[in-house]
Design an enzyme around this catalytic site. Structure first.
Site, PDB file in Angstrom:
ATOM      1  N   SER A 165      -2.982  -6.113   2.176  1.00  0.00           N
ATOM      2  CA  SER A 165      -1.585  -6.517   2.012  1.00  0.00           C
ATOM      3  C   SER A 165      -1.424  -8.028   2.212  1.00  0.00           C
ATOM      4  O   SER A 165      -2.036  -8.813   1.496  1.00  0.00           O
ATOM      5  CB  SER A 165      -0.696  -5.705   2.951  1.00  0.00           C
ATOM      6  N   ASP A 260       1.368   2.560  -5.125  1.00  0.00           N
ATOM      7  CA  ASP A 260       1.771   1.326  -4.447  1.00  0.00           C
ATOM      8  C   ASP A 260       2.594   0.453  -5.393  1.00  0.00           C
ATOM      9  O   ASP A 260       2.188   0.220  -6.540  1.00  0.00           O
ATOM     10  CB  ASP A 260       0.507   0.584  -4.001  1.00  0.00           C
ATOM     11  N   HIS A 292       0.589   2.358  -0.433  1.00  0.00           N
ATOM     12  CA  HIS A 292       0.192   1.095   0.199  1.00  0.00           C
ATOM     13  C   HIS A 292      -0.471   1.343   1.565  1.00  0.00           C
ATOM     14  O   HIS A 292       0.048   2.079   2.388  1.00  0.00           O
ATOM     15  CB  HIS A 292       1.438   0.218   0.362  1.00  0.00           C
TER      16      HIS A 292
END
Length: 318
Positions: A165, A260, A292
């Site tokens: 991320s 995601d 995610h």
């Protein structure tokens, strides 16, 4: 307490955190602390904490296999945690266990960086701290650095930058910085971007994302980086970076997840990098039916184990 002190100013990252009008920041996730271990019986990995910088308070957790032959050098993984630039740390159970597993499976040495977080320390503080951390690692190239483990057992001719991320965003931007500024001593072999936090002001043709979600992502980026011009900032949108072709590594692994909202940005990253002047190889793997950072939430599921094995293979390839 004065009731005015409880007035909320920002809820952009709720339920991760709240920002109050008096400036207080209250975090609700990623605040736990798992101590390092000299002997993790499940992984046979040892870990210890270090201070990288006192001036800008930067620390890290170092990991290594418990048993290393006296003169053996292992690849070094420099890891940057996710959390939208506002949450998490290397010391939470989630990230401690994740990096522990990577070290055990790949037989590498790892440095997991605790960079300063927004909103107390707005972006680009996270990037500057991560750059300082990479230079600190590089200071061990001659075997005279401040950490004995790195001096004796880190192969700085084979460094990997990785993160999930926001941490993946940092890893990419550091590879750009190495290419534009240089880093005497070590060699950056590759970068590993797991569910990278990239964006842009205009949706890609392949993106099917509601306007409210797009607006939230845009607002969050402006919140963590108040000086930004928006989501086309090269820090957030690699396609707008004129230095993209100067990535300083020979290979890249991008991991995306089918559900995601950042998936298409990860796929687009491969496309724009391959169209740049960079001459390396980009590999993309997709986890079906996952969202995610699913691997942090369910690290023993089949898709998480498959992704772990892919990362290990990527680092161990000659």
């Amino acid at each position: 307490m004065d009731s005015n002190n409880n007035q909320v100013a920002h809820t952009l990252f709720y339920p991760r955190l709240l920002v109050y009008k008096d400036g207080r920041v209250e975090r609700f996730t990623g605040t736990d602390f798992t101590p390092p271990s000299l002997d993790d019986p499940k992984t046979n990995v040892r870990s210890h904490d270090v201070v990288i910088s006192q001036e800008a308070p930067i620390s890290a957790r170092l990991f290594a296999p418990k048993i290393i032959h006296p003169h053996q050098k292992l690849p070094l993984l420099l890891y940057f945690h996710g959390g939208g630039f506002v949450a998490e740390s290397p010391f939470t159970a989630r990230y401690h266990n994740h990096v522990n597993s990577l070290v055990s499976a790949a037989n590498v040495v790892a440095v997991s960086v605790h960079y300063r977080r927004a909103p107390e320390h707005p972006v680009p503080a996270a990037f500057e701290d991560s750059w300082t951390s990479l230079k600190w690692v590089a200071s061990h190239s001659g075997g005279n650095g401040s950490d004995d483990l790195l001096n004796r057992h880190a192969d700085l001719e084979k460094i990997f930058l990785a993160g999930d991320s926001a941490g993946a965003n940092i890893a990419h931007n550091l590879a750009i910085r190495v290419g534009t500024r240089g880093l005497p001593g070590p060699n950056l072999e590759g970068i590993i971007l797991v569910h990278p936090y990239f964006w842009g002001s205009k949706p890609l043709k392949s993106e099917k994302i509601e306007a409210s979600v797009r607006s939230l992502v845009d607002s969050r980026w402006r919140f963590v980086c108040p000086t930004t011009d928006g989501s086309d900032d090269p820090l957030m949108n690699p396609a707008r970076d004129p230095n993209l072709g100067r990535l300083r590594c020979r290979k890249i692994l991008v991991c995306v997840a089918e559900k995601d909202k950042f998936k298409e940005r990860g796929l687009y990253y491969k496309e724009v990098v391959e169209k740049s002047d960079w001459k390396g190889v980009v590999e993309v793997v997709e986890a079906k039916d996952e969202d995610h950072v699913f691997h942090l939430l369910n690290p023993t599921c089949d898709n998480a184990m498959a992704m772990l094995n892919t990362i290990v293979s990527f680092m161990n390839q000659s």
